[in-house]
Write an enzyme that holds these catalytic residues in place. Structure first.
Site, PDB file in Angstrom:
ATOM      1  CG  ASN A   1     -51.962 -27.226 -58.292  1.00 10.54           C
ATOM      2  OD1 ASN A   1     -50.862 -27.507 -57.834  1.00 10.54           O
ATOM      3  ND2 ASN A   1     -53.094 -27.653 -57.743  1.00 10.54           N
TER       4      ASN A   1
ATOM      5  CB  VAL B   1     -56.435 -22.815 -62.733  1.00 13.87           C
ATOM      6  CG1 VAL B   1     -56.008 -22.738 -61.269  1.00 13.87           C
ATOM      7  CG2 VAL B   1     -55.731 -21.738 -63.546  1.00 13.87           C
ATOM      8  CB  CYS B   2     -55.739 -28.536 -61.441  1.00 13.78           C
ATOM      9  SG  CYS B   2     -56.368 -30.041 -60.674  1.00 13.78           S
ATOM     10  CG  LEU B   3     -57.195 -24.161 -56.231  1.00 13.99           C
ATOM     11  CD1 LEU B   3     -55.828 -24.620 -55.735  1.00 13.99           C
ATOM     12  CD2 LEU B   3     -57.233 -22.644 -56.325  1.00 13.99           C
TER      13      LEU B   3
ATOM     14  CB  THR C   1     -60.729 -27.332 -61.612  1.00 19.65           C
ATOM     15  OG1 THR C   1     -59.862 -26.641 -60.712  1.00 19.65           O
ATOM     16  CG2 THR C   1     -61.609 -26.310 -62.334  1.00 19.65           C
TER      17      THR C   1
END
Length: 347
Positions: A131, A138-140, A145
């Site tokens: 993540n 930031v992949c969340l 995202t």
């Protein structure tokens, strides 16, 4: 490093560092990733106007953070830029991130909380979680995202506290390998192949986490200089002991406990599955961290000695007035914070 080298005395112990505080002055956020965001006069007006909905919402969020942050999360906000925050999360025990410091820069949109914040992770070019990209992305789902549904997504009722706790609990967890969507099924159908893949990933994660520690000790983010030094002076001995335990096969990666290694033997290393590459990397990182920790401890001792010499030269003020002045400083800072909150919410 001997335990005697670890310096925990003085005024900048971790326990002296407030979990939430508001910093003043433009220099306080000069190294913030989003320093140049929201620069237009119109956008900044939505933050500087104490009667705007966004200012009132942010003031409310500040109060939530001041009262409810977990022990392992610290946040700094800025008096001159209500749209910016910086947070550090201490890696939790039982994970390959334990004792590490993970910094995030946050910027709020002008229509907050209708839209989620943007978050940048201080990666130093290392990707230690699916993540958290090496670019800082930031992949969340909560940040929109990554795809998600229902409670996974940001709503106007979501909070910064919710975001930070999610980063700690959902992202910096004990088996980050399975954060990758393609591998998520492995958690439900754990077999030897999945276990080995997860362990191999955790080995890389721990090395990256240690390298991140080195970066932070050499170049602490603004507003957290004292905290970084105090944290590693306090936890340095344990960090080095954990590295030794993992290298010698005395503990499973992420599960180091000082009392758990008593009576353990090096012969258990093969059973715990630590790779030769990992043990070799641990030897190098142990040496680098030991040197960096010694430098921090030496700096603290020099600072403490310098303080004592100054106190010898200048006659100490032992009057009640002098004592009161020292005792009032934290209260004055907190009073400033409360005053600012009252101004921003118009009460």
């Amino acid at each position: 490093m001997d335990s005697g080298e670890m310096v925990e005395e003085g005024s900048n112990k971790v326990t002296d560092f407030p979990h939430f505080d508001v910093l003043s002055g433009d220099s306080a956020y000069s190294d913030h990733h989003y320093n140049q965001s929201n620069k237009s006069r119109k956008v900044q007006g939505s933050f500087s106007n104490p009667n705007s909905n966004v200012s009132k919402t942010i003031a409310k969020e500040w109060r939530i953070l001041q009262k409810n942050l977990p022990e392992s999360i610290y946040v700094r906000a800025y008096e001159n830029r209500m749209d910016l925050l910086r947070a550090v999360i201490i890696g939790s025990p039982g994970t390959p991130y334990h004792d590490g410091l993970f910094f995030f820069d946050i910027v709020l949109p002008s229509d907050y909380p209708n839209q989620p914040p943007k978050v940048y992770y201080h990666s130093h070019g290392m990707r230690l979680n699916p993540n958290l990209y090496n670019s800082g992305y930031v992949c969340l789902s909560l940040l929109k995202t990554w795809y998600g549904a229902g409670v996974e997504l940001w709503t106007k009722n979501s909070t910064l506290l919710q975001l930070l706790v999610s980063l700690q609990g959902l992202v910096l967890n004990d088996k980050p390998y399975f954060n990758e969507p393609a591998y998520g099924k492995g958690l439900k159908n754990m077999n030897e192949s999945w276990r080995k893949a997860s362990m191999a990933y955790n080995e890389d994660v721990f090395i990256y986490s240690c390298k991140t520690m080195l970066h932070k000790m050499k170049n602490p983010p603004k507003g957290f200089e004292d905290f970084v030094a105090a944290h590693f002076r306090s936890r340095g001995e344990s960090i080095l002991a954990a590295i030794t335990a993992y290298k010698n096969g005395e503990a499973i990666l992420g599960q180091y406990k000082k009392e758990a290694v008593v009576g353990a033997t090096v012969s258990t290393a093969s059973n715990l599955g630590a790779s030769k590459k990992f043990r070799s990397n641990l030897s190098k990182i142990h040496s680098d961290l030991k040197s960096a920790l010694r430098t921090i401890s030496h700096s603290a001792m020099m600072s403490q000695n310098g303080k004592e010499k100054c106190e010898e030269v200048a006659a100490p003020d032992t009057t009640m007035a002098g004592q009161g002045s020292a005792e009032r400083k934290p209260e004055e800072l907190f009073g400033k914070f409360l005053k600012f909150l009252k101004r921003t919410i118009g009460c």
